[in-house]
Structures are given as structure tokens and as C-alpha cells.
Enzyme design. Structure first.
Site, PDB file in Angstrom:
ATOM      1  N   CYS A   2       0.811  -1.217   0.000  1.00 28.66           N
ATOM      2  CA  CYS A   2       0.000   0.000   0.000  1.00 28.66           C
ATOM      3  C   CYS A   2       0.845   1.269   0.000  1.00 28.66           C
ATOM      4  CB  CYS A   2      -0.879   0.034   1.235  1.00 28.66           C
ATOM      5  SG  CYS A   2      -1.828  -1.454   1.481  1.00 28.66           S
ATOM      6  N   ARG A  27       5.401   0.168  -5.842  1.00 30.96           N
ATOM      7  CA  ARG A  27       5.236  -0.685  -4.668  1.00 30.96           C
ATOM      8  C   ARG A  27       4.234  -1.808  -4.935  1.00 30.96           C
ATOM      9  NH1 ARG A  27       6.429   2.346   0.470  1.00 30.96           N
ATOM     10  NH2 ARG A  27       4.864   1.099   1.492  1.00 30.96           N
ATOM     11  N   TRP A  74      -3.075  -2.817  -1.507  1.00 29.09           N
ATOM     12  CA  TRP A  74      -2.620  -4.163  -1.851  1.00 29.09           C
ATOM     13  C   TRP A  74      -3.350  -5.081  -0.883  1.00 29.09           C
ATOM     14  CZ3 TRP A  74       0.900  -8.033   0.194  1.00 29.09           C
ATOM     15  CH2 TRP A  74       1.403  -8.911  -0.770  1.00 29.09           C
ATOM     16  N   ASN A 100      -1.992   1.504   5.993  1.00 26.53           N
ATOM     17  CA  ASN A 100      -1.048   0.568   5.400  1.00 26.53           C
ATOM     18  C   ASN A 100      -0.622  -0.381   6.507  1.00 26.53           C
ATOM     19  OD1 ASN A 100       0.984  -0.722   4.110  1.00 26.53           O
ATOM     20  ND2 ASN A 100       2.313   1.052   3.865  1.00 26.53           N
ATOM     21  N   GLY A 101      -0.999  -1.652   6.391  1.00 25.25           N
ATOM     22  CA  GLY A 101      -0.649  -2.613   7.438  1.00 25.25           C
ATOM     23  C   GLY A 101      -1.802  -3.579   7.675  1.00 25.25           C
ATOM     24  N   GLU A 487      19.562 -16.295  -7.252  1.00 23.59           N
ATOM     25  CA  GLU A 487      19.132 -14.938  -7.605  1.00 23.59           C
ATOM     26  C   GLU A 487      18.729 -14.853  -9.082  1.00 23.59           C
ATOM     27  OE1 GLU A 487      18.172 -12.468  -6.122  1.00 23.59           O
ATOM     28  OE2 GLU A 487      18.393 -10.793  -7.490  1.00 23.59           O
ATOM     29  N   LYS A 491      15.032 -13.704 -10.263  1.00 23.69           N
ATOM     30  CA  LYS A 491      14.791 -12.587 -11.191  1.00 23.69           C
ATOM     31  C   LYS A 491      13.899 -13.046 -12.332  1.00 23.69           C
ATOM     32  CE  LYS A 491      15.480  -9.907  -9.398  1.00 23.69           C
ATOM     33  NZ  LYS A 491      16.080  -9.736  -8.101  1.00 23.69           N
ATOM     34  N   GLU A 494      10.177 -13.830 -11.167  1.00 28.45           N
ATOM     35  CA  GLU A 494       9.322 -12.732 -10.723  1.00 28.45           C
ATOM     36  C   GLU A 494       8.921 -11.779 -11.845  1.00 28.45           C
ATOM     37  OE1 GLU A 494      10.865 -10.411  -7.445  1.00 28.45           O
ATOM     38  OE2 GLU A 494      12.830 -10.226  -8.337  1.00 28.45           O
ATOM     39  N   HIS A 510      21.060 -35.502  -7.895  1.00 29.90           N
ATOM     40  CA  HIS A 510      20.194 -36.073  -6.866  1.00 29.90           C
ATOM     41  C   HIS A 510      18.717 -35.799  -7.139  1.00 29.90           C
ATOM     42  CE1 HIS A 510      23.651 -37.239  -4.474  1.00 29.90           C
ATOM     43  NE2 HIS A 510      24.147 -36.022  -4.630  1.00 29.90           N
ATOM     44  N   LYS A 609       7.053  -3.774  -3.923  1.00 31.92           N
ATOM     45  CA  LYS A 609       8.448  -3.382  -3.733  1.00 31.92           C
ATOM     46  C   LYS A 609       8.839  -3.460  -2.270  1.00 31.92           C
ATOM     47  CE  LYS A 609      12.411  -1.826  -5.013  1.00 31.92           C
ATOM     48  NZ  LYS A 609      13.275  -2.813  -5.690  1.00 31.92           N
TER      49      LYS A 609
HETATM   50  C1  AGP Z   1      13.542  -8.823  -5.227  1.00 29.53           C
HETATM   51  O1  AGP Z   1      13.614  -8.786  -6.610  1.00 29.53           O
HETATM   52  C2  AGP Z   1      12.250  -9.028  -4.658  1.00 29.53           C
HETATM   53  N1  AGP Z   1      11.188  -8.389  -5.276  1.00 29.53           N
HETATM   54  C3  AGP Z   1      12.139  -9.332  -3.178  1.00 29.53           C
HETATM   55  O2  AGP Z   1      12.566 -10.643  -3.054  1.00 29.53           O
HETATM   56  C4  AGP Z   1      12.905  -8.444  -2.181  1.00 29.53           C
HETATM   57  O3  AGP Z   1      14.279  -8.628  -2.332  1.00 29.53           O
HETATM   58  C5  AGP Z   1      12.465  -8.798  -0.751  1.00 29.53           C
HETATM   59  O4  AGP Z   1      11.109  -8.527  -0.604  1.00 29.53           O
HETATM   60  C6  AGP Z   1      13.265  -8.092   0.312  1.00 29.53           C
HETATM   61  O5  AGP Z   1      13.130  -6.712   0.222  1.00 29.53           O
HETATM   62  P1  AGP Z   1      14.030  -5.727   1.049  1.00 29.53           P
HETATM   63  O6  AGP Z   1      15.423  -5.857   0.560  1.00 29.53           O
HETATM   64  O7  AGP Z   1      13.454  -4.376   0.797  1.00 29.53           O
HETATM   65  O8  AGP Z   1      13.934  -6.132   2.496  1.00 29.53           O
END
Ligand code: AGP
Length: 614
Positions: A2, A27, A74, A100-101, A487, A491, A494, A510, A609
Site C-alpha cells: 500500500c 510498490r 494491496w 497501510n498494514g 538470484e 529474477k 518474478e 540427486h 516493492k
Molecule cells: C527482489 O527482486 C524481490 N522483489 C524481493 O525478493 C525483495 O528482495 C524482498 O522482498 C526483500 O526486500 P528488502 O530488501 O526491501 O527487504
């Protein structure tokens, strides 16, 4: 997650709030709404979906006023729809609230308020807040006291903003817990509220951060503060150094593309002022960990989520190698509930780009409660993680807008290396010669990053053309590059919605080997390090089963080039720095595949975000 924006002043508030919300779009959200006061009446506009739907509604049903609050939602409680979008209003249309929360005790509160005759129009937890304020007003309290009493009864972690028809010049905001941030922006004869700095940066750089349990009463001429326990409070503003241009897309098609391409610069900024390249000496004053205290540490635990957790896994190698200190890496969401074995000689290090990730903040709180020393690596200046840690290191990567983290990842790797070198120097485990050698590699790093990024646009286009139809990818790496396989896979999944798995290469036999076929490309990180031969043998095993290999390898490695179907080249550096170069082609690969598949690269579905809820 949010977004919150508020304005009070003499200008038209609605366009300003809309513009602020647009700056928070990164976000992630599923509906949006705003409230203003027009001709003495509360005026609410809400729409499901993107902000353009809200704008369309405002064209049909304009709303004008010099005070407004806006929200992008959200969903946590109740499906995304207009009825559940914020702001929510009380029974008599006097009050509007955005939040927000998560209101953890919303059920008993809703039952209590329903029993008193309040009518609920949405499925959200947020709506209880506005009815609670209404209930306290009915008991005779003034608006500020009614809001304070209401906010004090709410459990969980929140950012809340309240607007009342009876006080058309006042915004009331509160922060409860460590989840949603609230920033008060100080202008000339006008004031702003926001959940995140980019929302208001164009209008002011003078901001005041609300802490847990604090409230702000904001009017055009300034703000007053008090604690939720009723005690008074004085707060002063700080100056934010970012400029609005650096938060804009510039010539790039997507923020993610811009952020990938600006890593040479962001890493230069990250190194700036921290290392003397001649002597190799590292200074991290904000870490607040003098050498004599660094020597007393017997363990480190890194807590983080997602991409930041992958940075932590790489950091483990750096810290164990240079500072000879045992390091555990834990998902913050697991750490907070596992009763960890930590104490005063443990350094718990949170890595978080946003500095507002709920699980990571909770892990820091857990560490503090158990008496451990805490530190954080953060990108968001003034973020909660920074403020609740004993010390911190700023990434200095600049604002990261794309939901998929790229430049913050590489900046946190550089910070981890600096931390490892600093601790190594303090603990006497890093010789001056080795420190100087590392410093030399660090000095060359930005330029090497630039080389990797500037090469092979056509190469990635070709790969995207070839593989955009694939539904599965496997990423393999070993040692310090295993987290880079994780990683790379994260990437890709997502932003392109292609299923991808990262695996330690030695584990392939395995299980995952059963999946190998022409339709599941295998991305390997095969650089000349202590496990190079093993990686070559993995490539051979994939090829022997008819698989397709895309290899990240050193530019001069003819052996890998001969065996793999496609290669992505990186220059030589110290093995501890290799992950920073090796991840770049994987970011580009994911980006080009996602663009080819027509995905919304900057705002992937279902993602946010800043994950400020559990
Ligand atoms: C990264 O591409 C992600 N969207 C997500 O995994 C992110 O790294 C994670 O939510 C942690 O966020 P932060 O570094 O703001 O704590």
C-alpha cells in the site's frame, strides 16, 4: 504494498495526491482511492485496478479541495474491489481513513463496534479504525483525542492517516509498530504525508519520520507531534539528498533496465568514502562497531528476505573468508519464530533494500530482545531498519523503483565485502597485503561492471527470441556463486513468470537431472575458481542428456565456450567479487526474456516493492 499520500496547503490537493500515488506505483497495488473536503463535505473517489481508473472516475466526477489523502491498496483482508479500496468512512460520512498494514485485532473490534450499531460497508480490517474514532467522538472526545485513543487500541503494525469534515485544515497520521512508514514532508505554507519518500520528493526534501507509537497533527503551517500514550513530543526535520530526476526513468524503457544499466555508477557511489584504495583500509563509521568490539564477536547471523537473503548467502563466504567469523544466514521470516541461539557476542545483520520489510524488522526486534548486537545494510535512508539497528551501512545505490531488485543487490554485495574487510582488519585476519589486493579489485569493479553491461545487447535479444516460449529454467552454481544461481532464478520467475529453480550444481544428480530436456534451458555459472572443474562436468552431464546450456564464464574461457550452447562473458576478478559480475548477465537475461514475453517488468503481478506485512 500500500501507498499513502496526503496534502494540506493552498494548492489543488487532488492532482498532487494523485501524482504522489503515481510515484508509489512501483510498490504494487490493486485499487486506489482518495478523499478531499469540497464545500464542507467529505468527497470520496475510489476505483479498482490501476490509477488510470481512478483518474477516469475523477474526470467524470471531479473532486476539489486544498486537503486530501490518497491510497493505493494491496489486498490483505477482502478481495480487490471498489468497496474494499481506501479511504473508508464512518457511518455519518464525517471521517475518512487510509491505512497501510494489518489490524491484527480487527475481528473483536468489528464485533464490538457492530454491537454498538456501526454499519460496516467493506470487508477490510481498516474500516474498524474509522468507526472506532467515530465511537470515541460520540463519547465527547475531540478529534485528536478520539484518534489517539483509537490508534492506541489497534494491534499490529500500521501507518494510518485520518481526515475529518469537522477539521478541514488538519490531517492526523500515526505510525504503530515497524511496518508501514509515515513521512511528514515540510513545505512552504503546505505540508505532505507519505509512506515513502519518492511520493513527495518533487515538492520538498525536508522530512520528518514518525517512529513507532507516534502521531502527527499536520496543518498547512506545520505539524505537532505526540505519542500514542498522550505525552508530548518534539521532532525536527532532516534533509533528503535525492533529486527527483534520479528517480525518473530517463531514456530507458523500464526502471529495471535503467537500474541494471546504472550499476557501474551505483557501485562507485557505494564504495565512495569507505575505502582507501592505496592502503586497502576500510572505514564504516555508521556501523558503530569499533575494532575492539568487533574482536569480541563470536558469531554473525544474517537475516533478510528474497534477493537480500541471496546477498546474505554470498556475504557468508566473504565474512567467513576475510573475518574468520562463523556466519549463519536465515530467512527473516523463519528467524523471528525459531528461538535463535544468539547473545551479546552475536552480530545480527539485516539486509534490506527498503529497510521496511516487516519480517526483517521483526527479526531485528527478536535479535534486540535476545541481547544481540544489531546492524543493517539498507538503501532507504532513514528507514526503520536503519533506525532500530545499533549501526548501519547505507547501500548508496539511489532509489530503486523496479520491483525486481538489481542495483540494490550488487550494492549490498559490495557493502558486505567492505564489512568483511573491515572486520578482517579489526580482528587481524586480513593482512594489509590482501587488503590492498582486494582494494585494487574493488577499484576496477565499476569499470568491469560497465563492460559486462555494455556488451551484447543483440546477444540477449537473440536469447530472448530463442527461449521466450520455455516454461522452465534451471540455474546451477557452486560455492559463492550458488546464491547467484538462486538470484538468477528469482529474477526470471518474478518478472517473466517462467518457472525457474536455482540449485547447487552438485545436487543436480540427486533429482533435477530428471528434468533435463531441450525445453528446459540450464543456466550455469562456470567461472575459473576452486570448483571450476566440477562445473565443467555438470555442463557435460547436461549436454549428455540432450540439454541446452547457457553458461556465464570468463571472457577468455575457450573450454566452456566449446561445450556450452550460449555463453555470457564476464571479466576476471577476485573470486569474492565474481558474484557481483556474474549476476549482471542473469539480470539482463531475465529482463530481455520478460520484455519479449510482454510482461509488466517494473510492476510484476502480485508483487510489491516493499513488503510491509507479514
Ligand atoms: C527482489 O527482486 C524481490 N522483489 C524481493 O525478493 C525483495 O528482495 C524482498 O522482498 C526483500 O526486500 P528488502 O530488501 O526491501 O527487504
Amino acid at each position: 504494498m500500500c501507498g499513502i499520500v496526503g496534502y494540506v496547503g493552498s494548492r489543488h490537493a487532488v492532482p498532487l495526491v494523485l501524482e504522489g500515488l503515481r510515484r508509489l506505483e512501483y510498490r504494487g497495488y490493486d485499487s486506489a482511492g482518495l478523499a478531499t473536503i469540497q464545500d464542507g463535505m467529505l468527497c470520496i473517489r475510489r476505483a479498482e485496478g490501476k490509477l488510470r481508473n481512478l483518474e477516469r472516475l475523477l474526470q467524470e466526477q471531479p473532486a476539489e479541495g486544498s486537503i486530501a489523502i490518497g491510497h493505493t491498496r494491496w489486498a490483505t483482508h477482502g478481495v480487490p474491489c471498489e468497496r474494499n479500496a481506501h479511504p473508508h468512512v464512518d457511518c455519518h460520512h464525517e471521517l475518512a481513513v487510509i491505512q497501510n498494514g494489518i489490524v491484527e485485532n480487527f475481528l473483536p473490534l468489528r464485533q464490538e463496534l457492530t454491537a454498538q450499531g456501526h454499519r460496516f460497508l467493506s470487508d477490510t480490517d481498516t474500516e474498524v479504525i474509522v468507526h472506532l474514532v467515530e465511537a470515541y467522538l460520540a463519547q465527547g472526545y475531540d478529534l485528536i483525542e478520539a484518534a489517539r485513543r483509537s490508534f492506541a487500541r489497534i494491534k499490529g503494525a500500521h501507518a494510518i492517516v485520518l481526515l475529518s469534515r469537522q477539521a478541514p485544515d488538519t490531517l492526523i497520521a500515526a505510525r504503530i509498530g515497524n511496518a508501514g512508514g509515515v513521512i511528514v514532508g515540510v513545505g512552504e505554507g503546505e505540508m505532505f504525508l507519505a509512506s515513502d519518500i519518492p511520493a513527495i520528493l518533487e515538492h520538498t526534501r525536508r522530512v520528518i519520520f514518525l517512529e513507532d507509537g507516534e502521531m502527527a497533527i499536520v496543518r498547512a503551517q506545520g505539524a505537532q507531534f505526540l505519542r500514542l500514550d498522550g505525552s508530548s513530543l518534539s521532532k525536527s526535520s532532516i534533509e533528503i539528498p535525492w533529486d527527483p530526476v534520479s528517480a525518473a526513468k530517463g531514456p530507458y524503457r523500464h526502471f529495471m533496465q535503467k537500474e541494471i544499466m546504472e550499476q557501474a555508477r551505483s557501485l562507485t557511489d557505494t564504495l565512495r568514502g569507505r575505502i582507501d584504495f592505496a592502503s586497502g583500509w576500510v572505514e564504516l563509521p555508521e556501523l558503530n562497531l569499533p575494532p575492539e568490539e568487533a574482536r569480541t564477536l563470536d558469531k554473525m547471523v544474517i537475516v533478510a528476505c528474497g534477493t537480500s537473503a541471496h546477498a546474505g548467502l554470498v556475504g557468508k563466504f566473504m565474512l567467513e573468508k576475510l573475518a574468520r567469523i562463523p556466519v549463519e544466514v536465515d530467512y527473516a521470516s523463519e528467524f523471528r519464530y525459531r528461538d535463535p541461539l544468539i547473545g551479546p557476542n552475536t552480530l545480527v545483520l539485516a539486509i534490506t533494500q527498503s529497510g521496511e520489510t516487516a519480517d526483517t524488522l521483526a527479526a531485528l526486534e527478536e535479535a534486540r530482545a535476545k541481547g544481540a548486537r544489531t546492524a543493517s545494510i539498507v538503501n532507504m535512508i532513514g528507514s526503520m531498519a536503519q533506525r532500530i539497528s545499533d549501526g548501519y551501512i547505507l547501500m548508496q545505490a539511489g532509489p530503486e523503483i523496479g520491483v525486481a531488485s538489481t542495483k540494490a543487490f550488487t550494492a549490498s554485495l559490495v557493502d558486505l565485502l567492505l564489512l568483511a574487510a573491515y572486520l578482517g582488519q579489526a580482528r587481524g585476519t586480513l593482512s594489509q597485503r590482501d587488503g590492498q589486493r582486494l582494494a585494487q579489485h574493488l577499484a576496477e569493479l565499476p569499470q568491469q561492471v560497465g563492460t559486462v553491461l555494455s556488451e551484447g545487447y543483440n546477444n540477449y535479444q537473440r536469447l530472448a527470441e530463442e527461449f521466450h516460449h520455455c516454461e522452465h529454467f534451471l540455474y546451477l552454481g557452486r560455492g559463492i556463486n550458488y546464491p547467484i544461481a538462486l538470484e538468477g532464478a528469482l529474477k526470471l520467475k518474478e518478472i517473466s513468470y517462467i518457472h525457474a529453480e536455482g540449485y547447487p550444481a552438485g545436487e543436480m544428480k540427486h533429482g533435477p537431472i530428471a528434468l533435463i530436456d531441450r525445453d528446459m534451458p540450464v543456466v550455469t555459472i562456470a567461472v575459473r575458481d576452486n570448483v571450476y572443474d566440477k562445473m565443467i562436468s555438470q555442463i557435460e552431464q547436461v549436454k549428455a542428456r540432450g540439454g541446452v546450456v547457457i553458461a556465464v564464464c570468463h571472457a577468455d574461457d575457450e573450454a566452456v565456450q566449446a561445450k556450452a550452447d550460449y555463453v555470457l562473458r564476464i571479466p576476471h576478478t577476485d573470486p569474492l567479487l565474481t558474484p557481483i559480475l556474474a549476476v549482471l548477465p542473469l539480470q539482463l537475461l531475465a529482463y530481455h526474456l520478460a520484455v519479449r514475453r510482454g510482461c509488466d517488468v517494473d510492476q510484476p503481478r502480485n508483487l510489491a516493492k516493499s513488503v510491509t506485512v507479514e
